[in-house]
Scaffold this motif. Structure first.
Motif, short mmCIF file in Angstrom:
data_model
loop_
_atom_site.label_atom_id
_atom_site.label_comp_id
_atom_site.label_asym_id
_atom_site.label_seq_id
_atom_site.Cartn_x
_atom_site.Cartn_y
_atom_site.Cartn_z
N GLY A 63 16.88 64.55 41.84
CA GLY A 63 15.62 65.28 41.96
C GLY A 63 15.82 66.69 42.47
O GLY A 63 15.21 67.64 41.97
N MET A 105 17.17 68.84 39.72
CA MET A 105 16.16 69.18 38.71
C MET A 105 15.17 70.22 39.25
O MET A 105 14.66 71.05 38.49
CB MET A 105 15.43 67.91 38.29
N THR A 108 9.36 71.86 33.02
CA THR A 108 9.03 70.44 32.88
C THR A 108 10.07 69.59 33.60
O THR A 108 9.73 68.63 34.29
CB THR A 108 8.98 70.05 31.39
N ILE A 109 11.33 69.98 33.45
CA ILE A 109 12.40 69.28 34.16
C ILE A 109 12.21 69.41 35.67
O ILE A 109 12.39 68.45 36.43
CB ILE A 109 13.78 69.83 33.74
N VAL A 131 8.80 64.90 41.15
CA VAL A 131 8.32 63.50 41.18
C VAL A 131 9.43 62.56 41.65
O VAL A 131 9.22 61.70 42.51
CB VAL A 131 7.79 63.08 39.79
N VAL A 132 10.63 62.73 41.08
CA VAL A 132 11.77 61.88 41.46
C VAL A 132 12.12 62.08 42.92
O VAL A 132 12.38 61.12 43.67
CB VAL A 132 12.99 62.18 40.55
N PHE A 180 9.38 69.80 37.26
CA PHE A 180 8.24 68.96 37.66
C PHE A 180 8.68 67.51 37.78
O PHE A 180 8.34 66.82 38.75
CB PHE A 180 7.11 69.09 36.64
N VAL A 181 9.44 67.04 36.80
CA VAL A 181 9.96 65.67 36.86
C VAL A 181 10.86 65.51 38.09
O VAL A 181 10.85 64.48 38.77
CB VAL A 181 10.72 65.31 35.57
#
Length: 198
Positions: free
Chosen positions: A176, A179, A39-40, A46-47, A42-43
């Protein structure tokens, strides 16, 4: 207690027992370390994606003047005889009309300089440009009793990068990227911890 109440209570108990494994699995999945890591990641994607564009534009804004990638807008001032040809015809275009005195000092300076140029063009040098939109569409300027057609011929505007936006986009790239590589780091360090526990 009636028999109906006892049946309802037993049904509820059976229902809870029936869905207990599902609830445990869902709770285990939500608290799973692997799911959290991905999940991290994926975020992070996005970032990272949201930061690439502003970073490119910001970098371009920093170096554009050094490499002459932007310039002041150039105006062309046609003499009255050519202006009559532009404004002639059965259905002449509706141009905005301005008095020379309505132009800003920088615009007036560029207007006079364009009249002296063989190409009838000159850049508007300075920050005082109020009629750029009118020049883009073409405008008739009355000067010393005659009308001159004025239009933008070149307008390679400089891109402005906000003082905060560019550093934030750089920070977004770094965060990003960190992550995104989190799953790989978790996999490598997780294996080492497992081997150490053995």
């Amino acid at each position: 207690m009636s028999s109906d109440d006892e049946l309802e209570g037993s049904d509820e108990k059976d229902l809870r027992e029936h869905f207990a494994p599902v609830a445990r699995s869902a709770r285990r999945a939500v608290t799973s370390r692997t799911l959290q890591v991905y999940t991290i990641a994926f975020v992070g994607v996005v970032v990272l994606s949201a930061s690439i564009g502003p970073t490119v534009v910001g970098a371009y804004a920093v170096f554009q003047e050094d490499f002459d990638l932007c310039s002041d807008p150039y105006i062309e001032v046609l003499p009255p005889e050519d202006t009559e040809a532009v404004d002639a015809g059965a259905e002449p275009p509706e141009f905005e009309r301005l008095d020379f005195a309505a132009l800003t000092a920088d615009e007036q300076r560029a207007f006079r300089a364009a009249l002296d140029e063989a190409s009838n063009e000159h850049p508007i040098e300075g920050e005082s440009v109020e009629h750029l939109d009118a020049f883009r569409d073409g405008v008739l300027v009355e000067y010393e009793g005659a009308e001159y057609y004025v239009a933008i011929t070149s307008n390679n505007e400089c891109v402005t990068a906000g003082a905060v936006r560019f550093p934030l986009s750089i920070a977004g790239l770094v965060i990003g990227s960190g992550m995104v590589v989190a799953p790989e780091l978790q996999r490598r360090f997780g294996r080492k911890e497992d081997k150490g526990n053995e």
